[in-house]
Motif scaffolding. Structure first.
Motif, PDB file in Angstrom:
ATOM      1  N   ILE A   1       0.845  -1.203   0.000  1.00  0.00           N
ATOM      2  CA  ILE A   1       0.000   0.000   0.000  1.00  0.00           C
ATOM      3  C   ILE A   1       0.880   1.252   0.000  1.00  0.00           C
ATOM      4  O   ILE A   1       0.607   2.203  -0.734  1.00  0.00           O
ATOM      5  N   LYS A   2       1.949   1.235   0.780  1.00  0.00           N
ATOM      6  CA  LYS A   2       2.879   2.369   0.804  1.00  0.00           C
ATOM      7  C   LYS A   2       3.463   2.607  -0.586  1.00  0.00           C
ATOM      8  O   LYS A   2       3.533   3.747  -1.066  1.00  0.00           O
ATOM      9  N   LYS A   3       3.862   1.522  -1.254  1.00  0.00           N
ATOM     10  CA  LYS A   3       4.441   1.651  -2.599  1.00  0.00           C
ATOM     11  C   LYS A   3       3.405   2.156  -3.596  1.00  0.00           C
ATOM     12  O   LYS A   3       3.713   2.969  -4.470  1.00  0.00           O
ATOM     13  N   SER A   4       2.154   1.713  -3.470  1.00  0.00           N
ATOM     14  CA  SER A   4       1.093   2.189  -4.360  1.00  0.00           C
ATOM     15  C   SER A   4       0.845   3.682  -4.158  1.00  0.00           C
ATOM     16  O   SER A   4       0.638   4.421  -5.121  1.00  0.00           O
ATOM     17  N   ILE A   5       0.888   4.121  -2.910  1.00  0.00           N
ATOM     18  CA  ILE A   5       0.715   5.550  -2.618  1.00  0.00           C
ATOM     19  C   ILE A   5       1.859   6.356  -3.242  1.00  0.00           C
ATOM     20  O   ILE A   5       1.630   7.404  -3.845  1.00  0.00           O
ATOM     21  N   GLU A   6       3.089   5.859  -3.117  1.00  0.00           N
ATOM     22  CA  GLU A   6       4.261   6.562  -3.644  1.00  0.00           C
ATOM     23  C   GLU A   6       4.288   6.595  -5.166  1.00  0.00           C
ATOM     24  O   GLU A   6       4.630   7.613  -5.763  1.00  0.00           O
ATOM     25  N   THR A   7       3.939   5.475  -5.804  1.00  0.00           N
ATOM     26  CA  THR A   7       4.067   5.363  -7.255  1.00  0.00           C
ATOM     27  C   THR A   7       2.767   5.649  -8.010  1.00  0.00           C
ATOM     28  O   THR A   7       2.788   5.800  -9.228  1.00  0.00           O
ATOM     29  N   LYS A   8       1.654   5.662  -7.298  1.00  0.00           N
ATOM     30  CA  LYS A   8       0.318   5.825  -7.903  1.00  0.00           C
ATOM     31  C   LYS A   8      -0.031   4.659  -8.823  1.00  0.00           C
ATOM     32  O   LYS A   8      -0.878   4.768  -9.692  1.00  0.00           O
TER      33      LYS A   8
ATOM     34  N   GLY B   1      -0.812   0.303  -9.205  1.00  0.00           N
ATOM     35  CA  GLY B   1      -1.289  -0.869  -8.501  1.00  0.00           C
ATOM     36  C   GLY B   1      -0.144  -1.782  -8.111  1.00  0.00           C
ATOM     37  O   GLY B   1       0.893  -1.822  -8.777  1.00  0.00           O
ATOM     38  N   GLN B   2      -0.341  -2.498  -7.033  1.00  0.00           N
ATOM     39  CA  GLN B   2       0.660  -3.452  -6.543  1.00  0.00           C
ATOM     40  C   GLN B   2      -0.009  -4.807  -6.365  1.00  0.00           C
ATOM     41  O   GLN B   2      -1.185  -4.887  -5.999  1.00  0.00           O
ATOM     42  N   VAL B   3       0.738  -5.861  -6.607  1.00  0.00           N
ATOM     43  CA  VAL B   3       0.240  -7.223  -6.438  1.00  0.00           C
ATOM     44  C   VAL B   3       0.996  -7.863  -5.283  1.00  0.00           C
ATOM     45  O   VAL B   3       2.227  -7.770  -5.212  1.00  0.00           O
ATOM     46  N   ILE B   4       0.242  -8.497  -4.397  1.00  0.00           N
ATOM     47  CA  ILE B   4       0.848  -9.195  -3.260  1.00  0.00           C
ATOM     48  C   ILE B   4       0.225 -10.577  -3.137  1.00  0.00           C
ATOM     49  O   ILE B   4      -0.928 -10.788  -3.520  1.00  0.00           O
TER      50      ILE B   4
ATOM     51  N   GLN C   1      -3.531 -19.560  -0.936  1.00  0.00           N
ATOM     52  CA  GLN C   1      -2.754 -18.381  -1.301  1.00  0.00           C
ATOM     53  C   GLN C   1      -3.643 -17.496  -2.170  1.00  0.00           C
ATOM     54  O   GLN C   1      -4.243 -17.958  -3.144  1.00  0.00           O
ATOM     55  N   PHE C   2      -3.728 -16.237  -1.777  1.00  0.00           N
ATOM     56  CA  PHE C   2      -4.538 -15.266  -2.507  1.00  0.00           C
ATOM     57  C   PHE C   2      -3.628 -14.203  -3.091  1.00  0.00           C
ATOM     58  O   PHE C   2      -2.769 -13.667  -2.403  1.00  0.00           O
ATOM     59  N   GLN C   3      -3.838 -13.919  -4.364  1.00  0.00           N
ATOM     60  CA  GLN C   3      -3.147 -12.806  -5.016  1.00  0.00           C
ATOM     61  C   GLN C   3      -4.077 -11.609  -4.912  1.00  0.00           C
ATOM     62  O   GLN C   3      -5.187 -11.623  -5.439  1.00  0.00           O
ATOM     63  N   TRP C   4      -3.644 -10.591  -4.208  1.00  0.00           N
ATOM     64  CA  TRP C   4      -4.416  -9.363  -4.049  1.00  0.00           C
ATOM     65  C   TRP C   4      -3.794  -8.265  -4.898  1.00  0.00           C
ATOM     66  O   TRP C   4      -2.568  -8.148  -4.975  1.00  0.00           O
ATOM     67  N   SER C   5      -4.648  -7.452  -5.474  1.00  0.00           N
ATOM     68  CA  SER C   5      -4.218  -6.242  -6.158  1.00  0.00           C
ATOM     69  C   SER C   5      -4.685  -5.068  -5.314  1.00  0.00           C
ATOM     70  O   SER C   5      -5.869  -5.024  -4.919  1.00  0.00           O
ATOM     71  N   VAL C   6      -3.791  -4.152  -5.002  1.00  0.00           N
ATOM     72  CA  VAL C   6      -4.139  -2.942  -4.257  1.00  0.00           C
ATOM     73  C   VAL C   6      -3.661  -1.740  -5.063  1.00  0.00           C
ATOM     74  O   VAL C   6      -2.595  -1.765  -5.669  1.00  0.00           O
ATOM     75  N   LYS C   7      -4.505  -0.700  -5.079  1.00  0.00           N
ATOM     76  CA  LYS C   7      -4.145   0.507  -5.817  1.00  0.00           C
ATOM     77  C   LYS C   7      -4.755   1.711  -5.144  1.00  0.00           C
ATOM     78  O   LYS C   7      -5.967   1.737  -4.865  1.00  0.00           O
TER      79      LYS C   7
END
Length: 151
Positions: free
Chosen positions: A112-119, A121-124, A142-148
């Motif tokens: 989430i921090k990286k998504s805020i910095e880069t604007k 989406g991030q996959v975890i 195992q769940f692949q989540w996308s956060v943006k």
């Protein structure tokens, strides 16, 4: 709504009734850890006298979701969250009380921090492991989540 076990369980009653009726309950949420219980019973059974795989999946997913929700709350930003992929392994019949746990909260906060910095989406990938009352692993999801972050 503050992300606490009590609030999530109340939310489930109205917005996720299948989860609530199945007996799934969030027991603990911290910044790094979560635990969700589900007990084998008539409503979540399969024909083989154990818990239906989908009921386990529901509890496993909730275990990861509350960590994402907690990290979003802590960030004080609007962040979208979506499961984009899932895989699971089953090792033993799920009977009795199964406790799903996830220890991946730090990974969520970093994404989430990286998504805020880069604007962007991030996959975890978050893992939720279900153990029976004897401490034996019955399933692992195992769940692949996308956060943006929302602009």
């Amino acid at each position: 709504m503050q992300i606490t076990p009590k609030n999530i369980n109340r939310f489930m009653m109205f917005k996720l009734p299948l989860g609530y009726l199945s007996g799934m309950r969030v027991k603990e949420i911290t910044d790094t850890f979560s635990a969700v219980n589900i007990k084998y019973k008539w409503i979540n059974q399969n024909p083989f006298k154990s818990m239906f795989w989908a009921a386990q999946g529901m509890a496993a997913e909730m275990c990861t979701a509350v960590l994402v929700m907690k990290a979003i709350e802590k960030s004080k930003k609007k962040v979208s969250m979506l499961v984009t992929h899932q895989k699971s392994d089953f090792f033993k019949k799920a009977t009795g009380k199964i406790v799903f746990t996830c220890n991946d909260g730090t990974q969520v906060a970093n994404a989430i921090k990286k998504s805020i910095e880069t604007k962007e989406g991030q996959v975890i990938f978050l893992t939720s492991e279900g153990k029976n009352e004897d401490g034996i692993v019955v399933s692992r999801f195992q769940f692949q989540w996308s956060v943006k972050v929302k602009l």
